[in-house]
Design a protein around this motif. Structure first.
Motif, PDB file in Angstrom:
ATOM      1  N   LYS A 289       0.834  -1.204   0.000  1.00 23.06           N
ATOM      2  CA  LYS A 289       0.000   0.000   0.000  1.00 23.06           C
ATOM      3  C   LYS A 289       0.872   1.260   0.000  1.00 23.06           C
ATOM      4  O   LYS A 289       0.617   2.201  -0.737  1.00 23.06           O
ATOM      5  N   ARG A 290       1.905   1.256   0.865  1.00 23.12           N
ATOM      6  CA  ARG A 290       2.817   2.402   0.912  1.00 23.12           C
ATOM      7  C   ARG A 290       3.504   2.616  -0.423  1.00 23.12           C
ATOM      8  O   ARG A 290       3.614   3.745  -0.901  1.00 23.12           O
ATOM      9  N   LEU A 291       3.990   1.560  -1.022  1.00 22.93           N
ATOM     10  CA  LEU A 291       4.662   1.660  -2.321  1.00 22.93           C
ATOM     11  C   LEU A 291       3.720   2.172  -3.407  1.00 22.93           C
ATOM     12  O   LEU A 291       4.112   2.961  -4.264  1.00 22.93           O
ATOM     13  N   SER A 292       2.467   1.728  -3.374  1.00 17.43           N
ATOM     14  CA  SER A 292       1.523   2.202  -4.397  1.00 17.43           C
ATOM     15  C   SER A 292       1.189   3.682  -4.188  1.00 17.43           C
ATOM     16  O   SER A 292       1.035   4.432  -5.157  1.00 17.43           O
ATOM     17  N   ILE A 293       1.118   4.145  -2.952  1.00 17.15           N
ATOM     18  CA  ILE A 293       0.876   5.565  -2.672  1.00 17.15           C
ATOM     19  C   ILE A 293       2.075   6.397  -3.120  1.00 17.15           C
ATOM     20  O   ILE A 293       1.919   7.445  -3.755  1.00 17.15           O
ATOM     21  N   ILE A 294       3.271   5.938  -2.827  1.00 21.54           N
ATOM     22  CA  ILE A 294       4.480   6.655  -3.246  1.00 21.54           C
ATOM     23  C   ILE A 294       4.581   6.687  -4.768  1.00 21.54           C
ATOM     24  O   ILE A 294       4.892   7.725  -5.362  1.00 21.54           O
ATOM     25  N   ALA A 295       4.304   5.578  -5.414  1.00 19.58           N
ATOM     26  CA  ALA A 295       4.352   5.530  -6.883  1.00 19.58           C
ATOM     27  C   ALA A 295       3.308   6.475  -7.494  1.00 19.58           C
ATOM     28  O   ALA A 295       3.578   7.176  -8.475  1.00 19.58           O
ATOM     29  N   GLY A 296       2.116   6.503  -6.922  1.00 21.52           N
ATOM     30  CA  GLY A 296       1.074   7.417  -7.408  1.00 21.52           C
ATOM     31  C   GLY A 296       1.466   8.876  -7.227  1.00 21.52           C
ATOM     32  O   GLY A 296       1.259   9.711  -8.114  1.00 21.52           O
ATOM     33  N   ALA A 297       2.058   9.201  -6.073  1.00 26.49           N
ATOM     34  CA  ALA A 297       2.498  10.574  -5.822  1.00 26.49           C
ATOM     35  C   ALA A 297       3.599  10.973  -6.799  1.00 26.49           C
ATOM     36  O   ALA A 297       3.607  12.096  -7.322  1.00 26.49           O
ATOM     37  N   LEU A 298       4.532  10.080  -7.074  1.00 30.46           N
ATOM     38  CA  LEU A 298       5.599  10.360  -8.042  1.00 30.46           C
ATOM     39  C   LEU A 298       5.034  10.552  -9.455  1.00 30.46           C
ATOM     40  O   LEU A 298       5.506  11.401 -10.211  1.00 30.46           O
ATOM     41  N   ALA A 299       4.025   9.767  -9.811  1.00 31.14           N
ATOM     42  CA  ALA A 299       3.396   9.911 -11.133  1.00 31.14           C
ATOM     43  C   ALA A 299       2.708  11.269 -11.259  1.00 31.14           C
ATOM     44  O   ALA A 299       2.834  11.949 -12.291  1.00 31.14           O
ATOM     45  N   VAL A 300       1.998  11.699 -10.227  1.00 32.45           N
ATOM     46  CA  VAL A 300       1.336  13.008 -10.244  1.00 32.45           C
ATOM     47  C   VAL A 300       2.367  14.121 -10.310  1.00 32.45           C
ATOM     48  O   VAL A 300       2.222  15.085 -11.072  1.00 32.45           O
ATOM     49  N   LEU A 301       3.438  14.018  -9.538  1.00 27.88           N
ATOM     50  CA  LEU A 301       4.498  15.014  -9.556  1.00 27.88           C
ATOM     51  C   LEU A 301       5.174  15.075 -10.933  1.00 27.88           C
ATOM     52  O   LEU A 301       5.466  16.157 -11.437  1.00 27.88           O
ATOM     53  N   GLY A 302       5.389  13.935 -11.545  1.00 27.72           N
ATOM     54  CA  GLY A 302       5.980  13.892 -12.886  1.00 27.72           C
ATOM     55  C   GLY A 302       5.084  14.543 -13.919  1.00 27.72           C
ATOM     56  O   GLY A 302       5.557  15.287 -14.796  1.00 27.72           O
ATOM     57  N   CYS A 303       3.778  14.289 -13.846  1.00 34.35           N
ATOM     58  CA  CYS A 303       2.831  14.924 -14.780  1.00 34.35           C
ATOM     59  C   CYS A 303       2.797  16.436 -14.585  1.00 34.35           C
ATOM     60  O   CYS A 303       2.780  17.186 -15.565  1.00 34.35           O
ATOM     61  N   ALA A 304       2.811  16.889 -13.345  1.00 32.06           N
ATOM     62  CA  ALA A 304       2.800  18.332 -13.077  1.00 32.06           C
ATOM     63  C   ALA A 304       4.066  18.992 -13.610  1.00 32.06           C
ATOM     64  O   ALA A 304       4.018  20.078 -14.203  1.00 32.06           O
ATOM     65  N   THR A 305       5.201  18.350 -13.437  1.00 32.23           N
ATOM     66  CA  THR A 305       6.468  18.889 -13.951  1.00 32.23           C
ATOM     67  C   THR A 305       6.456  18.960 -15.467  1.00 32.23           C
ATOM     68  O   THR A 305       6.860  19.964 -16.056  1.00 32.23           O
ATOM     69  N   ALA A 306       5.984  17.901 -16.112  1.00 32.53           N
ATOM     70  CA  ALA A 306       5.921  17.885 -17.577  1.00 32.53           C
ATOM     71  C   ALA A 306       4.997  18.985 -18.107  1.00 32.53           C
ATOM     72  O   ALA A 306       5.333  19.685 -19.073  1.00 32.53           O
ATOM     73  N   LEU A 307       3.849  19.160 -17.494  1.00 29.70           N
ATOM     74  CA  LEU A 307       2.915  20.208 -17.922  1.00 29.70           C
ATOM     75  C   LEU A 307       3.515  21.598 -17.741  1.00 29.70           C
ATOM     76  O   LEU A 307       3.320  22.485 -18.571  1.00 29.70           O
ATOM     77  N   THR A 308       4.262  21.801 -16.664  1.00 31.16           N
ATOM     78  CA  THR A 308       4.913  23.088 -16.425  1.00 31.16           C
ATOM     79  C   THR A 308       5.928  23.395 -17.511  1.00 31.16           C
ATOM     80  O   THR A 308       5.963  24.501 -18.052  1.00 31.16           O
ATOM     81  N   PHE A 309       6.766  22.413 -17.855  1.00 33.48           N
ATOM     82  CA  PHE A 309       7.774  22.641 -18.897  1.00 33.48           C
ATOM     83  C   PHE A 309       7.142  22.876 -20.261  1.00 33.48           C
ATOM     84  O   PHE A 309       7.626  23.701 -21.039  1.00 33.48           O
ATOM     85  N   VAL A 310       6.063  22.202 -20.581  1.00 34.11           N
ATOM     86  CA  VAL A 310       5.375  22.422 -21.855  1.00 34.11           C
ATOM     87  C   VAL A 310       4.787  23.828 -21.895  1.00 34.11           C
ATOM     88  O   VAL A 310       4.918  24.540 -22.894  1.00 34.11           O
ATOM     89  N   ALA A 311       4.166  24.264 -20.814  1.00 31.14           N
ATOM     90  CA  ALA A 311       3.574  25.602 -20.767  1.00 31.14           C
ATOM     91  C   ALA A 311       4.644  26.683 -20.880  1.00 31.14           C
ATOM     92  O   ALA A 311       4.460  27.681 -21.587  1.00 31.14           O
ATOM     93  N   LEU A 312       5.765  26.520 -20.203  1.00 34.21           N
ATOM     94  CA  LEU A 312       6.835  27.502 -20.291  1.00 34.21           C
ATOM     95  C   LEU A 312       7.461  27.527 -21.671  1.00 34.21           C
ATOM     96  O   LEU A 312       7.846  28.582 -22.173  1.00 34.21           O
ATOM     97  N   GLY A 313       7.573  26.396 -22.315  1.00 32.91           N
ATOM     98  CA  GLY A 313       8.145  26.326 -23.654  1.00 32.91           C
ATOM     99  C   GLY A 313       7.282  27.029 -24.691  1.00 32.91           C
ATOM    100  O   GLY A 313       7.790  27.586 -25.661  1.00 32.91           O
ATOM    101  N   GLN A 314       5.984  27.047 -24.495  1.00 34.26           N
ATOM    102  CA  GLN A 314       5.083  27.700 -25.435  1.00 34.26           C
ATOM    103  C   GLN A 314       5.128  29.213 -25.307  1.00 34.26           C
ATOM    104  O   GLN A 314       4.762  29.924 -26.230  1.00 34.26           O
TER     105      GLN A 314
END
Length: 143
Positions: free
Chosen positions: A6-31
């Motif tokens: 359960k802990r590993l799945s929560i950590i993996a989910g949090a990392l996935a959300v953080l990765g998506c937020a970072t990717a969206l930020t870089f795409v927005a800044l690049g535009q």
């Protein structure tokens, strides 16, 4: 599921959300990126009509023509080349001929630069570093 899974799945989910937020930020800044050019750079750069850039230099003497309403045309020069600019809006109070200016906008199909913002220097000693360095190289601008 065990507690460890359960802990590993929560950590993996949090990392996935953080990765998506970072990717969206870089795409927005690049535009929102707009590169800075001097008039002499325009001839060598491969700028497509509609590509957003910043154009800087001095307002060419005798080039300011006021049109209907708030429409103004002028030329930005760096002593080597000049680019004709059209702007529809209220110019800054410090805008005048032979003064530093940075415009932001796009090139039209006819080769005229259509600015949507014009920035003039804020006092007699200010000049953007890139503009000042290039003008000093050509012997046009002095401190």
């Amino acid at each position: 599921m065990t507690r460890k899974q359960k802990r590993l799945s929560i950590i993996a989910g949090a990392l996935a959300v953080l990765g998506c937020a970072t990717a969206l930020t870089f795409v927005a800044l690049g535009q929102k990126t707009s590169y800075f050019y001097m008039p002499a750079d325009i001839t060598t750069a491969n700028i497509q009509p509609g590509e957003r850039i910043r154009l800087g230099g001095l307002v060419e003497k005798g080039s300011v023509v006021r049109g209907q309403g708030t429409r103004v045309t002028f030329a930005v020069t760096d002593a080597a080349d000049s680019v004709h600019v059209t702007y529809d809006g209220i110019l800054p109070d410090l805008f005048r001929e032979e003064q530093g200016v940075v415009t932001e906008g796009v090139f039209g199909d006819d080769g005229t630069f259509v600015a949507d913002s014009v920035l003039a220097k804020h006092d007699e000693t200010y000049m953007p570093k890139d503009v000042a360095d290039r003008l000093k190289e050509q012997g046009v601008w002095q401190e």
